[in-house]
Design a protein around this motif. Structure first.
Motif, mmCIF file in Angstrom:
data_model
loop_
_atom_site.group_PDB
_atom_site.id
_atom_site.type_symbol
_atom_site.label_atom_id
_atom_site.label_comp_id
_atom_site.label_asym_id
_atom_site.label_seq_id
_atom_site.Cartn_x
_atom_site.Cartn_y
_atom_site.Cartn_z
ATOM 1 N N SER A 34 0.750 -1.347 0.581
ATOM 2 C CA SER A 34 -0.006 0.042 0.006
ATOM 3 C C SER A 34 0.909 0.959 -0.206
ATOM 4 O O SER A 34 0.621 2.427 -0.448
ATOM 5 C CB SER A 34 -1.022 0.181 1.602
ATOM 6 O OG SER A 34 -0.524 0.499 2.227
ATOM 7 N N PHE A 35 1.930 0.840 0.766
ATOM 8 C CA PHE A 35 3.533 2.516 0.562
ATOM 9 C C PHE A 35 2.974 2.299 -0.812
ATOM 10 O O PHE A 35 3.195 3.870 -1.137
ATOM 11 C CB PHE A 35 4.892 2.380 1.406
ATOM 12 C CG PHE A 35 3.942 2.591 2.986
ATOM 13 C CD1 PHE A 35 2.388 2.584 3.267
ATOM 14 C CD2 PHE A 35 4.791 2.019 3.964
ATOM 15 C CE1 PHE A 35 2.557 2.609 5.195
ATOM 16 C CE2 PHE A 35 5.140 2.210 4.835
ATOM 17 C CZ PHE A 35 3.338 2.157 5.848
ATOM 18 N N GLN A 71 11.492 7.177 -7.874
ATOM 19 C CA GLN A 71 10.958 7.633 -6.299
ATOM 20 C C GLN A 71 10.615 7.060 -5.362
ATOM 21 O O GLN A 71 11.013 7.007 -4.063
ATOM 22 C CB GLN A 71 10.280 9.073 -6.727
ATOM 23 C CG GLN A 71 11.442 10.231 -7.868
ATOM 24 C CD GLN A 71 10.133 11.224 -8.014
ATOM 25 O OE1 GLN A 71 9.206 10.498 -8.931
ATOM 26 N NE2 GLN A 71 10.832 12.843 -8.447
ATOM 27 N N LEU A 113 0.398 9.147 -6.050
ATOM 28 C CA LEU A 113 0.643 10.158 -5.789
ATOM 29 C C LEU A 113 1.787 10.786 -6.863
ATOM 30 O O LEU A 113 2.233 12.258 -6.814
ATOM 31 C CB LEU A 113 1.607 11.136 -4.138
ATOM 32 C CG LEU A 113 0.125 10.747 -3.072
ATOM 33 C CD1 LEU A 113 1.337 10.777 -1.897
ATOM 34 C CD2 LEU A 113 -0.866 11.971 -2.958
ATOM 35 N N HIS A 153 12.176 6.644 -1.984
ATOM 36 C CA HIS A 153 12.153 7.430 -0.820
ATOM 37 C C HIS A 153 10.834 7.419 0.339
ATOM 38 O O HIS A 153 11.053 7.237 1.688
ATOM 39 C CB HIS A 153 10.914 8.423 -1.697
ATOM 40 C CG HIS A 153 11.615 10.007 -2.029
ATOM 41 N ND1 HIS A 153 12.881 10.846 -1.454
ATOM 42 C CD2 HIS A 153 12.386 9.863 -3.252
ATOM 43 C CE1 HIS A 153 13.258 11.698 -1.828
ATOM 44 N NE2 HIS A 153 13.291 10.539 -3.562
ATOM 45 N N ILE A 154 10.258 5.685 -0.031
ATOM 46 C CA ILE A 154 9.217 5.481 0.621
ATOM 47 C C ILE A 154 9.969 3.945 0.741
ATOM 48 O O ILE A 154 10.048 3.244 1.814
ATOM 49 C CB ILE A 154 7.902 5.463 -0.228
ATOM 50 C CG1 ILE A 154 7.919 6.276 -0.074
ATOM 51 C CG2 ILE A 154 7.115 4.051 0.763
ATOM 52 C CD1 ILE A 154 7.323 7.047 0.824
ATOM 53 N N GLU A 190 1.593 1.681 -3.599
ATOM 54 C CA GLU A 190 0.653 2.703 -4.225
ATOM 55 C C GLU A 190 -0.059 4.066 -3.893
ATOM 56 O O GLU A 190 -0.228 4.479 -5.095
ATOM 57 C CB GLU A 190 -0.989 1.304 -3.747
ATOM 58 C CG GLU A 190 -0.789 0.406 -4.812
ATOM 59 C CD GLU A 190 -2.291 -0.419 -4.477
ATOM 60 O OE1 GLU A 190 -2.917 0.287 -3.428
ATOM 61 O OE2 GLU A 190 -2.827 -0.604 -5.781
ATOM 62 N N VAL A 191 0.459 4.290 -2.670
ATOM 63 C CA VAL A 191 -0.190 5.500 -2.530
ATOM 64 C C VAL A 191 1.432 6.466 -2.596
ATOM 65 O O VAL A 191 0.831 7.511 -3.894
ATOM 66 C CB VAL A 191 0.269 5.552 -1.146
ATOM 67 C CG1 VAL A 191 -0.102 7.132 -0.658
ATOM 68 C CG2 VAL A 191 -0.909 5.088 -0.053
ATOM 69 N N SER A 192 2.159 6.302 -2.263
ATOM 70 C CA SER A 192 2.855 7.424 -3.354
ATOM 71 C C SER A 192 3.478 6.661 -4.813
ATOM 72 O O SER A 192 3.196 8.048 -5.543
ATOM 73 C CB SER A 192 4.486 6.277 -3.203
ATOM 74 O OG SER A 192 6.111 6.796 -3.897
ATOM 75 N N LEU A 193 2.770 5.929 -5.402
ATOM 76 C CA LEU A 193 2.857 6.087 -7.417
ATOM 77 C C LEU A 193 1.469 7.522 -7.799
ATOM 78 O O LEU A 193 1.677 7.713 -8.653
ATOM 79 C CB LEU A 193 2.419 4.479 -7.771
ATOM 80 C CG LEU A 193 4.023 4.418 -7.722
ATOM 81 C CD1 LEU A 193 3.305 2.474 -7.900
ATOM 82 C CD2 LEU A 193 4.845 4.595 -8.739
ATOM 83 N N ALA A 252 4.395 10.098 -7.795
ATOM 84 C CA ALA A 252 6.188 9.315 -7.645
ATOM 85 C C ALA A 252 6.294 8.338 -8.913
ATOM 86 O O ALA A 252 5.376 7.581 -8.815
ATOM 87 C CB ALA A 252 6.691 8.885 -6.564
ATOM 88 N N SER A 253 7.299 8.725 -9.201
ATOM 89 C CA SER A 253 7.514 7.554 -9.867
ATOM 90 C C SER A 253 7.974 6.282 -9.679
ATOM 91 O O SER A 253 8.647 6.489 -8.594
ATOM 92 C CB SER A 253 9.162 8.053 -10.902
ATOM 93 O OG SER A 253 10.456 8.262 -9.920
ATOM 94 N N ASN A 305 12.380 1.822 4.257
ATOM 95 C CA ASN A 305 11.439 1.382 4.847
ATOM 96 C C ASN A 305 11.784 0.517 5.507
ATOM 97 O O ASN A 305 11.691 -1.008 6.155
ATOM 98 C CB ASN A 305 10.072 1.002 5.439
ATOM 99 C CG ASN A 305 9.315 2.100 5.399
ATOM 100 O OD1 ASN A 305 9.050 2.863 6.452
ATOM 101 N ND2 ASN A 305 8.703 2.724 4.457
#
Ligand SMILES: Nc1ncnc2c1ncn2[C@@H]1O[C@H](COP(=O)(O)OP(=O)(O)OP(=O)(O)O)[C@@H](O)[C@H]1O
Ligand SMILES: [Mg+2]
Lengths: 251, 282
Positions: B163-164, B177, B171, B181-182, B166-169, B173-174, B186
């Motif tokens: 899910s992290f 990225q 928003l 960044h995510i 998915e959210v990042s994409l 983000a490539s 983690n």
């Protein structure tokens, strides 16, 4: 003004025909609710609009989805630009394991070039004000976002999307993990937000659809059976199956 | 009639016994080595070169040599291993090729270390002409710990919730990225744990350095990575089997230093993992 238009949209998961010839138009500054029984393709439709289905292997789409005069299904579509314009709020509140502040400015850090701190501060404050969290959280910006309540988390996720300055907000059952009071407050928030955005919300909760939406679409087995003004759909549906669903004769 | 309560008790006793059977030897090894090695511990032992045919003096060159080798191995294996893990977990599709790669990595982890030693001798020492040197030894050790690093890093990356990503994409983000960044931040504790476990393994192995770097007796520090060095595990082997009449406390002292080094690294790995567990809440 119509913001999103789908023309003869079909979607296949491999051989499975998940969206069948969907024709619809989603109005700007309106909230459109999509209702229907589980597995009818609501989430799938929503994820067409920001091309999140691309992440799944073997998905194939046909037809046209026009957002701002461009067919976003075209292979040459700039996905980064599209996803900046079409933001998504997920069912489970899912902030990153970062501070509240870093969650909100995540998009700006990614997209902005050489971002200045005061610009980030400005974005954080504005986005938090927009979701009515600023007063609650302004002194706690550096705390981990995972420590917030569920409702606060979901608002934070909305703020995180808003910070990217989208035109469209896609919300997939955004209140399904919240209690009734929190749900009510998030619904109020949605009504405020619709002045600035095109909002599409998927919901299992028929009362919610009736309460917040201007338009409603009813889906069944991948087909968009009914689409129109919420009041009309709920009081005088044109299709028998819509009536059956609304009166509770389907799961 | 059988008494279920009694059989449970018996089973419980057996489980406890097997657990103790694991703990006792480990504890005994540690205790004996500390007991016999501690009398050798003093500043001179840690900081002096070996003297009188390694029967007196210290083990400083071997400590330094091992540190060099471990550093060299990790600076080679970590970047490559991490990139490979990122490729396998984030980019590659599940097909025959990637399945063969993953299988190869698993099997590589099970190859006996002396085989790595021979491989290093053939490839680095002879074929590339690096000779017996820190470079050859580090590369050999690096290859030996690559599977550990790749496997643990891959597991760490894959344990970051989808899910992290998915959210990042979503928003905008490539993919890179999102990873940068995510996913990586983690996964970092898991990656570090794997790295440190790899370090511990590299520090303790004798066979891979036997033909590629280790010097029998070299009472000075190396000038370049093309020099040979002494190393703790090999030194221990030498003074235990090749040199007669070495005082027992020197042998156990050397073992204690090596053991302390490896356990210390494992301890760091455990602390990192523990801290992360407490923080992780998704
Ligand atoms: N990745 C996938 N691969 C194959 N089939 C899928 C995939 N995702 C969804 N489907 C199928 O597509 C159909 C529509 O799924 P979708 O998730 O859009 O339904 P939904 O209306 O959102 O349901 P719910 O109300 O339960 O969230 C379902 O029959 C589902 O099984
Ligand atoms: Mg759904």
């Amino acid at each position: 003004m119509t913001k999103i238009i789908t023309n003869g949209l079909n979607l296949f998961y491999g051989k499975f025909h998940a969206l069948k010839n969907v024709n619809s138009g989603f109005g700007e500054n309106r909230i459109t609710a999509i209702i229907g029984p589980s597995g009818c393709g609501k989430s799938t439709l929503l994820r067409v609009f920001n091309r999140m289905n691309d992440l799944i292997d073997g998905v194939r789409t046909e037809g046209e989805v026009v957002i701002g005069e461009k067919n976003i299904l075209a292979p040459a579509t700039d996905l980064v630009a599209l996803r900046k314009k079409v933001g998504m709020v997920f069912q489970r509140p899912n902030p990153f394991p970062l501070s509240i502040y870093e969650n909100i400015v995540f998009g700006e850090r990614i997209h902005g070039d050489k971002v200045k701190d005061d610009k980030l501060d400005e974005i954080a404050e504005k986005s938090l004000r927009d979701v009515l969290l600023w007063d609650e959280l302004k002194d706690r910006l550096n705390e981990p976002a995972l420590r917030l309540s569920l409702e606060q988390k979901q608002r934070l996720c909305i703020a995180r999307v808003i910070a990217v300055k989208p035109d469209v907000l896609l919300m997939d059952e955004p209140c399904s993990t919240l209690d009734p009071n929190a749900t009510q407050r998030v619904e109020e928030l949605m009504r405020e937000l619709k002045n600035k955005y095109t909002i599409i919300i998927v919901t299992h909760n028929m009362q919610q659809a009736a309460r917040v939406s201007d338009d409603t679409g009813f889906m069944l087995l991948g087909e968009l059976i009914e689409f129109g003004n919420t009041e009309t759909v709920f009081t005088a549906p044109s299709d028998k199956r819509t009536e059956d669903y609304i009166t509770g004769r389907y799961g | 009639m059988r008494n279920p309560y009694r059989s449970q008790k018996i089973a419980y006793a057996f489980l406890l016994l097997s657990t103790l059977l694991i703990v006792v030897p480990v504890g005994m090894i540690v205790v004996i080595i500390i007991q016999k090695g501690l009398p050798a511990m003093n500043w001179q032992f840690l900081s002096d070169i070996p003297r009188q045919g390694m029967r007196a003096g210290g083990i400083f060159p071997a400590i330094v040599g091992t540190l060099y080798l471990v550093t060299g191995a990790i600076s080679f294996a970590l970047p490559i291993g991490l990139l490979a893990a990122i490729y396998l977990s984030e980019y590659s599709r599940d097909n025959l090729l990637t399945r063969i790669i993953k299988l190869a990595i698993v099997n590589l982890a099970g190859v006996p270390s002396v085989v790595y030693g021979l491989f290093g001798l053939a490839l680095f020492v002879i074929f590339f002409g690096f000779g017996a040197s820190i470079l050859s030894g580090s590369l050999t050790l690096g290859i030996m710990i690559l599977p550990v690093i790749i496997t643990t890093s891959r597991e760490a990356l894959e344990s970051v919730p989808a899910s992290f990503r998915e959210v990042s994409l979503s928003l905008g983000a490539s993919k890179w990225q999102t990873i940068r960044h995510i996913v990586l931040p983690n996964a970092l504790p898991g990656i570090l744990t794997g790295t440190i476990l790899g370090l511990g393994r590299a520090a303790g192995e004798t066979a891979p350095i036997l033909f590629t770097v280790a010097a029998f007796y070299l009472p000075q520090l190396p000038d370049s990575i093309m020099d040979q060095v002494m190393a703790l595990p090999y030194h221990l082997y030498v003074i235990s089997t090749q040199v007669p009449n070495v005082d027992e406390k020197i042998r156990y002292g050397t073992a204690l230093v090596l053991l302390a080094m490896v356990l210390f690294m494992n301890l760091i790995a455990i602390i990192i993992r523990h801290k992360f567990r407490k923080r992780k809440k998704w």
